[in-house]
Structures are given as structure tokens and as C-alpha cells.
Design an enzyme around this catalytic site. Structure first.
Site, mmCIF file in Angstrom:
data_model
loop_
_atom_site.group_PDB
_atom_site.id
_atom_site.type_symbol
_atom_site.label_atom_id
_atom_site.label_comp_id
_atom_site.label_asym_id
_atom_site.label_seq_id
_atom_site.Cartn_x
_atom_site.Cartn_y
_atom_site.Cartn_z
ATOM 1 N N PHE A 252 0.821 -1.219 0.000
ATOM 2 C CA PHE A 252 0.000 0.000 0.000
ATOM 3 C C PHE A 252 0.846 1.258 0.000
ATOM 4 O O PHE A 252 0.393 2.319 0.418
ATOM 5 C CB PHE A 252 -0.963 0.004 1.194
ATOM 6 N N ALA B 221 0.090 -2.629 -14.399
ATOM 7 C CA ALA B 221 -0.606 -3.262 -15.525
ATOM 8 C C ALA B 221 -0.175 -2.614 -16.831
ATOM 9 O O ALA B 221 0.139 -3.302 -17.808
ATOM 10 C CB ALA B 221 -2.117 -3.144 -15.332
ATOM 11 N N LYS C 113 -12.021 -10.154 -12.195
ATOM 12 C CA LYS C 113 -12.032 -10.721 -10.843
ATOM 13 C C LYS C 113 -11.021 -10.001 -9.944
ATOM 14 O O LYS C 113 -11.364 -9.500 -8.873
ATOM 15 C CB LYS C 113 -11.708 -12.213 -10.917
ATOM 16 N N THR C 114 -9.774 -9.939 -10.410
ATOM 17 C CA THR C 114 -8.763 -9.278 -9.575
ATOM 18 C C THR C 114 -8.976 -7.763 -9.569
ATOM 19 O O THR C 114 -8.702 -7.106 -8.568
ATOM 20 C CB THR C 114 -7.330 -9.615 -10.047
ATOM 21 N N GLN D 57 -9.493 -5.362 -6.306
ATOM 22 C CA GLN D 57 -8.776 -4.112 -6.055
ATOM 23 C C GLN D 57 -9.746 -3.006 -5.653
ATOM 24 O O GLN D 57 -9.485 -2.247 -4.721
ATOM 25 C CB GLN D 57 -8.030 -3.675 -7.326
ATOM 26 N N GLY E 187 -5.055 0.878 -14.909
ATOM 27 C CA GLY E 187 -4.693 0.500 -13.544
ATOM 28 C C GLY E 187 -5.816 0.771 -12.575
ATOM 29 O O GLY E 187 -6.567 1.741 -12.728
ATOM 30 N N GLU F 247 -5.432 2.353 -7.121
ATOM 31 C CA GLU F 247 -5.808 3.466 -6.245
ATOM 32 C C GLU F 247 -7.258 3.917 -6.438
ATOM 33 O O GLU F 247 -7.908 4.329 -5.486
ATOM 34 C CB GLU F 247 -4.919 4.706 -6.475
#
Lengths: 341, 758
Positions: free
Chosen positions: B260, B529, B653-654, B658, B722, B725
Site C-alpha cells: 500500500f 498493468a 475478478k482481480t 482491487q 490500472g 488506487e
């Protein structure tokens, strides 16, 4: 953490003897608090008398209609015991409002009585703390005292007792059975924990070497009208900012008997018998509850960060008394949000 | 050789692995305990270092008496400023890739104490328990300097602020002013002015920082297993300080249990473990305790002043956003805080400022959505406040002031589907059912409120490299020194590689976290990514080119004379785009070539023309429902819809995980997180998991994640932005706004704990 020796005691008198025979000894129950304190170097026992094998895990009925909770019965086994659930639901609810399932599976009833404060300074050796190191000063006064008390505090300590279970035991007027080098004795729950005064290093009235063997509950469990209201900074796994355990005996809308205790506000579970008397024989009403709440906090003293507990404590008493007195009426569908185990 | 396949030209769709919710290949290793983290490499003959940290905030060590410690059998050494040899001389040797301006902290370098919990000694012993015990009896005397300050308000009142200097990679100074914000504010029909505050917050990743250094007994050769978000950054830091070559300091970080931002910069423990290992010529592990995790960076306490005004219709007339943040005495940690207000909304008049003040704490650090989480809380609360003043629905207000170009740089966006986030999020949430009146909805003892907020984050890309090897049995291995702190790097890179070469995903393996692999940037900024993904795509295309050449060398090759641009790789075959019957299986190409494997290495970097011409950002809109017990001050976030526009979603999924994590973090920031700083002692006091509160499962209710369609072929070759955040932005403000809607009470000081609502 320092090095220590360990004895596994098989009987109560053997444990008491083992303790007496070792300088710097400590009793080890579930270890959920003591081991943490040892890792932080707050407690540095040279010897541990482990109680794990003592036959003190039973929960049994008493001739007077009460219930005896073995000191080594786990918090989880106690909360889910059919007799406790049926006759002392306040106790059950209170236990389940504390810690986590994992901790409750390890923690014992006796150990729960003896857990140390969660005042930040007590745990941090870099800071002065009269409870940890008598005479060093109290950092919480004028410091970060969100978790500290507003009732019965002293100039040397404003720590709180962190237990949930004990708040219910105070309201239920339990009796603590102990055994020590001089034999057995009983201690009324109200007399078990003490206020800090000028000896904040002492949390309770146990004599050196005395071991809690059981907690006796009187027959009256207030199973019809009770509540445990716990206010905290998240829904689970947080100590109470303020909590209230209430047991009422009602006759219609009239309160016959009232017992309540507060957690998170004092060095011990806070009872106020005069405030309880104000309720007895009276008709339940928000006005009455507010008067009672005002009485309880009349002498309270805030320390800056934690001053909000005075107002919060009053509101918590009012809400808890409302919940307990109205239990047979409609249950608030969102009550889960504030009483989440 | 050639095969005739009666498949329609849409064959590609069936073999697409990008965009599919594929599970992490490392998942079973993680849940079974087979995945090893830095402190779990039990190399032979390991010694253990335990850090002793400072009980005081400022002053000087006057005496260290290690005699009792050194007398303990099994204690190997006590390191402190008294006996740590001098390594590199200059600050620049201690600067890592993402160091802010200033003079980096050098552990055990000097007797001066710069912050509470500063590491002052390292005890090395044969067991961890012995090292821990020995550390507890080490006697250190200090000369305390009472002239310290850790109170940001006090520093501000004393006029200690200064304009945040440049010096940190990625930091954007505040945008230039436009028009006359003060004059417009004075003249406007509706205006609000507010001070928004959050206090220090600590990252608290599950895995504590740890380093296991394996002494290989061969000159100075070390294998360094470190908890980090970027092995190459650690390697260059260690190499510069200790004068080690690349082959002498191999850094490995296969799994990272959350970072993080706390793992962007090399932390104390890696310096200490390497130092001890080199000095003792022995393998050494140093791991931090949870308490010690509060001494290596935090989201800085920031005070923000926002002034907004609108005309009677709700069109913004002026934006003023100033931030005042803490930094340490020795470095100038900077975040991009106020710029987001300028990017999100159009206004002819705007003015921004960002100041720092030095206090006696450790240098703050980037923490998930650094700066943006801070700025978005303030601007999105203020926008909400102004919408009520103007009598315009908060969503409507945002639509009224929507901008299709980036006002801070006067550039078009490469893409911006925030408007779809607003519409789709509102629809899913049922926003049109909202009664605009505060305190209008009640359920028993609870007041119900709905609020919203939005946010944006940079869609950036860094230079990254990767290598690939395709073996004769069709197994493709792709490697890059990137990181996976839990974000899903392993799986998305596997997908990109499989997709690029048209191979079944089971035949693709992606390796990361080893400085023997081609260099990749730290995992931060939501850029992995885009950056590593583009490098993986590039290297797989290189492999593809080689395969095509090999295919064309085959006898009667069906692909004779076709350019690489005119073929596709799918289902384990190379096919001509124009005529998919012209095809050959990759396995056959490899078999015919006689090569054991086909290898390539390549890198990717941002397109400088596109980055100059376009503003590139991801966006989101969060809608929340809260239930507030007004008497007791309790707040529960019962429902969240978080709609995100982040370009192409490689793995829903991922990516959803996030955004879920970001949403939970937003709830945490809004309701719970604060490191309680004792300004008398200059020390964080709730330095443990029990008292530094983050949500438990019981705090988290329904969260809905929406990814809106967003195509962007300008941002990078993969079209990804991405999602690390973006998910947390707008959430904290949406909660504060919902609490206002529920109760009519505006709280501008996070976290929104019970006491603030009484």
C-alpha cells in the site's frame, strides 16, 4: 520477553503451592492477555504456574438456584452453555460482544477478571505509567486518553478495566471464589476490582498467590428484561468506549428490581446502587432514565480527548434501559447494528 | 503441414483470455502456506537481528552499554552508531528511486534522534527469542532535547509552512492560478468555505517488514529476500550504500503481503540485515514487530482549506484549494493533493497552494492513492456542501460542472467516461429515489443518508522490461523483476502473454520479484498493468515475430510472404488475418525448427507524443448509504456502489478485488483510521492492530463494483489504466456527505468517530 520456567499444575492446592514456591511467579490461564504482556515486556514473570490441567472448567448448578462458572471454562463455552443462554442471556450476550471467536475459544472466565487495562501507555515501555511503574507518572492525563476513564479516576491513573464479561458479572452481582495460601474465601463482585487511588498498580483485591477458582451467579438472571449495549470504534474486535449491562425485573411497565453496570468508563465495572434505587418501584420512562443517567455521571471528570464519554455514557444508559424495559415489545429491526457480536 | 480449419474469422473471441475473470495462479500456494514471504526463508545457519528503537523523540544517545548483552551466550553482536562502519558518504547513495527531496535517514549512522521509534541499535543472536530478550536489556542513555514539536496545528500557527519543493519523482506542484478566484468568490451567488482534516494514518499491511539475507560465502555475495514493492529499487539502494555489484546483491521478493505504499522505499530492516550480514559474514534475518511498523512512513496529517462558489444555477465560479501537510525534519515528502480539484471540475477562476511544515516525525510516505485520497476528501465534501447551498442535487451539480478537457493543463483527456460512472452508478444505487432533504429518512432509531463522491487518478506508465522463453513443448515462461503485493500481477501478466501468443493459459508461467530478471519499476501509482503489461506484450510479440520467421522457413509454409502485422496468434496457431485457413500450429513450428526454445527480451515505455498531448486519468464515482444512530453517534455504511472507468479491464475478478479493497479502505479512512499522536511525548500511541482500527468483516456490508466501458488506445498499447488506487477515491467524502444527508451535521475532520457526532 524474558526466560521463564513453567509448571503444569494438576490440582488447585498444588498450583497455589507452586506459585508460592517461586519468586516472580504468575498464573497462566488461557494466556490471551498475559502472553501479550510478556512479549511487550510489561510483565516479566520468572515462573509460570500453568492452570490448563486443573479441573475448573465445569459449569454447574448451585443449591440456591444459582450457577457456578468454573474459572477455566472458556469464554466461548460459557457464552454458548445452554443454562447460561437460557437463564443468563445477559452474560451470554456480553461475552459475545467481546474479542473474537478465536480469543473467546482460548480465554478463560478467571483470566477475564484479571486482564489488564488497554491504556496505550501501560503497554509502551517508552512512556511513564504509574500502573506499570509506580511513581513514574501518568501519561494518559493530558495525553491520548480515548480509552481511559471518567469515573472514579485519580491523579495517578485514569485507566479502565477492559472486560465486557465483568460488566455483566457486576450487574448480576456474582461472587468470586478464590483459593490462596491461607485457604478459600469469597469476594463480592463489587469488591473484586478496585479504584486506582494512589496504588494503580493494583487492579483488584486478590492477595498474593490467590487463585480464582469459580464465579458464582445468583439465581436471579434477569432473563426477561436485559441488555448489553456496547459502543466502540468498530463493529467487532474493539474494546468498549462505553458499555452498559442492564438486568431488570419488571411488573408491567413498573421496574421492580434494577441492576446495571458500565464498562469503559472506570478502573472497575461501574455500579451505582443509588442510581439503581431511583429506578425501583418506578414506571419506566425516558425522563426517569435520563435522571438516572445524570445521577451516574454527576461526579464524572473528563480528561480532554475522553470527555465525550460523559455524554455518551448518559445516552448509553438511557438507550440500554429503554431496550431492557421494552424487550417484550417490538424489537428494532436495526438493533443488530449496535449489538453486533 | 497446413490445416484447414472451418472456423469463422471471429475465432479470436473464443480464445480471448484478457478480460476473463481468471483466478490467480499463485492462489493455492498462498492459501496452503507454500508461498514463502521474506521472513520465511529458513536458510541454513541463520542469525536473527532485533531492532532496538528510540523511546525519545528528539535528543542524542550519550551512552550505550552492551556489556551485559554481549555476555549472553549466543549473542553475536550489538550494532549501533558506535560501531557501524561508515559506508557511502553522500546522501545520494542513500536515495532510492522514489526518495523525496532532502537527506535520507541513515540507520545507526549518528547518535542524534530524529523521531520516536527511530532504530538505534541492532542486536544479533543465534535465535530470535534471544535477540529479542537481549534487546530488552540493552542499556542506552539519552540526552533528551525538550525543544521538539510533533503538532502540525502548532507548526501552522507558528507560520512554519513553506511551499512544497520539487524533488520527488511524480510530484506535480499545484496548478497555476486562473482568472481571479477571490474576486469571483466575493461576487458569487452561492459560496462555501471549509477546513478539512485527516490525521496520520499507517499502512498496516498484514505482512510485517522483514529481510532474510543469505550469506553465500563467496566473496561478498548475498541473496536478499526482502519484503518490498520493488526488488530493483532495493538492489540499487543496497548496491550504492555497500558498494556491491549487481551480481553480489540479488534481491528476491516473490510474494508481498500487502504494501500500500509502505514498501515503495527500502526500509530500515533491509539496510540493517545487509549491514549485519556483511559485517558478520553470516546469514541474518531482521524482522519488524507490529509496533515497529509505526516508524516507517504514514499518510501525512493534512489540513485543507477549500473555498468554492457558484452562480445561482450551480455553475462553479471559483475553486480555491490549499493544503498544509507535515513532513519530517530531514526530508520533504510531497504528494499531489490539490491538483485533482482542478482536473475534475471546470471553473474560470481557480487558485491552488500546497505547503509543508517540518515536525519531529519520521518521513511520511505514499499510502494508497497518495495525495488524491487526501484531496478528493476535501473537494468532494466541499462540492457536496455547495450543491446544497445552490439547491442542486449533488449528482446534478457534478454533471453541471463536468469537464471534457483537463483544465489544469488545457489538454484533452485520452479518454474520460466519468459521466458513465455517474449514470451507471446512480442507476444501480437508485439515486433517483433520493429525498434531497437532510434528515428526511428514518428507520427506527436510525437516520438514513445517501451521499456520493468522485475521484480521478493518473493513468501512468513507466519504462519496464521483460524476457520470455518458449520451449519446444509449448511452455512459455515470461519474467520481469516486477512485484505482486496482492494486486494480481501474476495472473494479469500470464493473461497478457497467453493472449499475445494465442497460447492456452495453462502453458504460460509468469515469474517476478527477482533482480536477475529484466528491470521493472516499483509497484506503485497503479502503473504495473500498463508498464509491465506493455513490456510483456512487447516481448511476446518478439517471440511471435521469431515464430513467424521459423514458420515461414517450413516447407510449403502457408504463411509464406505474410508480414507480422497481418497474422494473428490464437488457439496455439499462427493464422493469416485475411485468410484464416492459412494457418500453422505453433507446436509444429517449434518441432520443425529444431530449436530447443525461442527466446526474447524487450521493453516498453510510454509514447512521449501521446503523454504530451493528452491528460491521462482513471475516474470513479462512489455512492453510499449510511445508517446513523444519532443518539449514540454510530455510523454504519450499509451499501456502496463504486463505478470505475479505468480503460480496459484485464481481469474483472482481480480488478474487482482491487476496487473492493479500495472501497473498504475508503470506509476505513472515513470512519476509523487515525494514528493517535501524543504531542507531549512525540510518539504514536495506538501502535498495534488492536488499537489502530481498520474495519473488520462486521463493518463491511454490501459493495457493488461497476466497470464502465472505456476504450483508450492512446494511454498505452494495452489500453489499461490500472485500478490500484482509483477504488478508494471519493468514498470517504461520499460517507461524510451521506452522514450530512442523514443527520444535517457536517463533519470535516476524519475519522468520523462516535464522539464527533454527539
Amino acid at each position: 520477553m524474558n526466560s521463564f520456567t513453567l509448571t503444569q499444575a494438576a490440582a488447585v492446592d498444588e498450583a497455589v503451592r507452586d506459585f508460592a514456591g517461586h519468586a516472580g511467579a504468575a498464573y497462566l490461564g488461557g494466556g490471551t492477555n498475559l502472553i501479550d504482556l510478556m512479549k511487550e515486556n510489561v510483565s516479566r514473570p520468572a515462573h509460570l504456574t500453568s492452570l490448563g490441567h486443573l479441573p475448573l472448567s465445569d459449569i454447574t448448578g448451585l443449591p440456591d438456584g444459582g450457577l457456578r462458572l468454573g474459572a477455566l471454562a472458556t469464554n466461548a463455552d460459557t457464552a454458548w452453555h445452554p443454562e447460561v443462554e437460557a437463564r443468563y442471556p445477559l452474560l451470554s450476550q456480553t461475552i459475545l460482544a467481546g474479542a473474537t471467536p478465536q480469543l473467546r475459544n482460548m480465554a478463560t472466565n478467571g483470566g477475564n477478571l484479571l486482564q489488564r487495562t488497554r491504556c496505550y501507555y501501560f503497554y509502551d515501555l517508552a512512556t511513564p505509567c504509574n500502573k506499570r511503574e509506580p511513581g513514574s507518572g501518568c501519561s494518559a492525563i493530558g495525553g491520548q486518553n480515548r480509552v481511559c476513564g471518567v469515573l472514579g479516576t485519580s491523579a495517578s491513573c485514569i485507566a479502565t478495566h477492559p472486560s465486557d464479561l465483568c460488566v455483566a458479572l457486576a450487574a448480576l452481582e456474582a461472587v468470586v471464589r478464590v483459593q490462596g495460601p491461607r485457604g478459600e474465601r469469597t469476594i463480592k463482585f463489587a469488591d473484586f476490582h478496585r479504584l486506582p487511588g494512589n496504588q494503580p498498580e493494583l487492579d483488584n483485591t486478590l492477595q498474593p498467590g490467590e487463585l480464582v477458582t469459580a464465579i458464582d451467579l445468583p439465581a436471579q438472571g434477569y432473563a426477561k428484561n436485559f441488555t448489553y449495549l456496547k459502543l466502540r470504534d468498530r463493529a467487532s474486535y474493539a474494546f468498549a468506549l462505553v458499555s452498559v449491562a442492564v438486568g431488570l425485573e419488571m411488573d408491567g411497565n413498573t421496574i421492580k428490581t434494577a441492576r446495571f453496570a458500565l464498562g469503559g468508563v472506570a478502573h472497575k465495572p461501574w455500579r451505582d446502587p443509588a442510581a439503581e434505587k431511583m429506578l425501583e418501584g418506578q414506571t419506566a420512562s425516558p425522563d426517569l432514565f435520563r435522571q438516572v443517567a445524570t445521577k451516574v455521571f454527576a461526579e464524572a471528570k473528563g480528561y480532554g480527548v475522553n470527555s465525550f464519554k460523559i455524554e455518551l455514557g448518559k445516552r448509553a444508559i438511557v438507550r440500554a434501559l429503554e431496550q431492557a424495559s421494552e424487550m417484550d415489545q417490538a424489537i428494532d429491526s436495526n438493533a443488530f447494528l449496535n449489538s453486533n457480536p | 503441414m497446413s490445416q484447414t480449419i472451418a472456423t469463422p474469422p471471429t475465432v479470436r473471441l473464443d480464445s480471448d483470455v484478457i478480460g476473463k475473470p481468471i483466478s490467480r495462479p499463485e492462489g493455492p500456494a498462498k492459501v496452503s502456506g507454500a508461498a514463502k514471504y521474506a521472513a520465511e526463508y529458513n536458510v541454513p545457519n541463520l542469525w536473527y537481528g532485533y531492532i532496538v528503537d528510540s523511546p525519545i523523540v528528539k535528543g542524542k544517545i550519550t551512552k550505550i552499554d552492551a556489556s551485559a548483552v554481549l555476555a549472553l551466550p549466543g549473542v553475536q553482536q550489538v550494532f549501533s552508531h558506535e560501531n557501524v562502519p561508515s559506508f557511502a558518504w553522500f546522501d545520494r547513495s542513500y536515495k532510492d528511486d522514489v526518495a523525496p527531496g532532502g537527506s535520507p535517514f541513515r540507520p545507526l549512522h549518528e547518535p542524534e534522534i530524529l523521531f520516536s521509534q527511530q532504530p538505534v541499535a541492532l542486536v544479533v543472536a543465534e535465535t530470535f527469542e534471544l535477540a529479542r530478550y537481549a534487546a530488552s536489556i540493552l542499556r542506552i542513555e539519552y540526552a533528551v532535547d525538550e525543544d521538539f514539536n510533533t503538532d502540525l496545528d502548532k507548526a501552522r500557527a507558528a507560520g512554519k509552512g513553506f511551499d512544497a519543493p520539487k524533488g520527488k519523482t511524480g510530484f506535480l506542484p499545484p496548478p497555476k492560478p486562473k482568472g481571479d478566484a477571490e474576486k469571483a468568490f466575493q461576487a458569487a451567488a452561492h459560496k462555501i468555505e471549509g477546513e478539512y482534516v485527516h490525521h496520520a494514518q499507517h499502512h498496516n499491511p498484514m505482512e510485517m517488514f522483514a529481510t532474510t539475507v543469505e550469506w553465500l560465502g563467496d566473496g561478498k555475495k548475498l541473496k536478499i529476500y526482502d519484503k518490498t514493492q520493488g526488488a530493483p529499487n532495493v538492489q540499487q539502494y543496497i548496491s550504492k550504500i555497500f558498494g556491491l555489484g549487481k551480481d553480489e546483491a540479488r534481491v528476491i521478493s516473490k510474494y508481498t503481503g500487502g504494501g500500500f505504499g509502505s514498501g515503495l522505499r527500502p526500509q530500515h530492516q533491509v539496510f540493517l540485515a545487509v549491514m549485519a550480514s556483511l559485517e558478520l559474514e553470516h546469514s541474518v534475518r531482521v524482522s519488524l514487530t507490529r509496533q515497529q511498523m509505526f516508524s516507517l512512513g504514514h499518510r501525512p496529517h493534512t489540513i485543507q482549506d477549500v473555498k468554492l462558489s457558484s452562480d445561482d444555477q450551480g455553475c462553479l465560479q471559483s475553486i480555491e484549494h490549499n493544503a498544509f501537510a507535515e513532513t519530517s525534519q530531514y526530508e520533504n515528502e510531497t504528494e499531489t493533493v490539490v491538483n485533482w480539484s482542478g482536473i475534475l471540475y471546470k471553473s474560470d477562476n481557480s487558485k491552488f497552494a500546497y505547503e509543508l511544515a517540518k515536525i519531529d516525525v519520521d518521513t511520511p510516505a505514499d499510502m494508497r492513492a497518495p495525495g488524491a485520497a487526501t484531496g478528493s476528501f476535501a473537494i468532494e465534501s466541499a462540492i457536496d456542501e455547495l450543491s446544497y447551498k445552490a439547491g442542486v442535487d449533488p449528482l446534478e451539480f457534478r454533471l453541471l460542472n463536468y469537464t471534457y478537457t483537463d483544465p489544469t493543463e488545457d489538454k484533452p483527456f485520452s479518454s474520460k467516461r466519468l459521466i458513465d460512472c455517474y449514470h451507471e452508478g446512480a442507476k444501480r444505487f437508485g439515486w433517483d429515489q433520493r429525498n434531497p432533504e437532510p434528515r428526511s429518512t428514518r428507520e427506527g432509531n436510525l437516520l438514513v443518508g445517501w451521499g456520493m463522491g468522485s475521484g480521478c487518478w493518473d493513468a501512468s506508465m513507466q519504462k519496464a522490461a521483460a524476457k520470455a522463453s518458449l520451449s519446444a513443448d509449448g511452455q512459455l515462461t515470461v519474467s520481469s523483476a516486477t512485484n505482486d503485493q496482492g494486486a494480481g500481477t501474476y495472473v494479469i501478466m500470464t493473461q497478457v502473454a497467453a493472449q499475445t501468443l494465442g497460447l492456452p493459459i495453462e502453458q504460460v508461467k509468469f515469474n517476478l520479484g527477482d533482480t536477475d530478471f529484466p528491470v521493472a519499476p516499483i509497484q506503485g501509482g497503479s502503473w504495473t498493468a500498463a508498464s509491465v503489461g506493455s513490456a510483456v506484450q512487447a516481448v511476446c510479440q518478439e517471440i511471435g515475430k521469431k515464430l513467424l520467421k521459423l514458420a515461414q522457413r517450413m516447407e510449403n509454409s502457408p504463411l509464406e510472404g505474410i508480414d507480422f502485422e497481418d497474422v494473428q496468434f490464437a488457439d496455439g496457431h499462427i493464422r493469416a488475418n485475411e485468410d484464416i485457413t492459412r494457418t500453422v500450429a505453433i507446436a509444429e513450428v517449434l518441432a520443425a525448427s529444431g530449436e530447443a526454445k525461442v527466446e526474447a527480451e524487450s521493453s516498453a515505455q510510454p509514447n512521449p507524443i501521446n503523454t504530451m498531448k493528452y491528460s491521462m486519468h482513471s475516474h470513479n464515482a462512489a455512492f453510499v448509504e449510511v445508517k446513523v444512530d444519532e443518539d449514540l453517534g454510530t455510523i454504519h455504511v450499509t451499501r456502496v456502489v463504486n463505478a470505475v472507468a479505468a480503460g480496459r479491464i484485464l481481469n474483472p475478478k482481480t480488478a474487482r478485488s482491487q476496487v473492493l479493497g479500495g472501497t473498504v479502505w475508503g470506509i476505513s479512512m472515513a470512519l476509523m483510521e487515525e494514528a493517535y499522536l501524543d504531542n507531549n511525548l512525540g510518539r504514536y500511541m495506538n501502535h498495534n492492530y488492536s488499537e489502530y482500527h481498520i474495519p473488520v468483516n462486521a463493518d463491511i456490508h454490501k459493495i457493488d463494483v461497476i466497470f464502465v466501458e472505456e476504450e483508450d488506445d492512446l494511454v498505452n498499447p494495452l489500453g489499461v489504466k490500472g485500478v490500484g488506487e482509483i477504488g478508494m477515491l471519493g468514498v470517504a467524502a461520499a460517507i461524510a456527505n451521506a452522514v450530512y444527508h442523514a443527520t444535517g451535521k457536517r463533519v470535516r475532520d476524519l475519522p468520523l468517530t462516535i464522539d464527533k457526532l454527539l
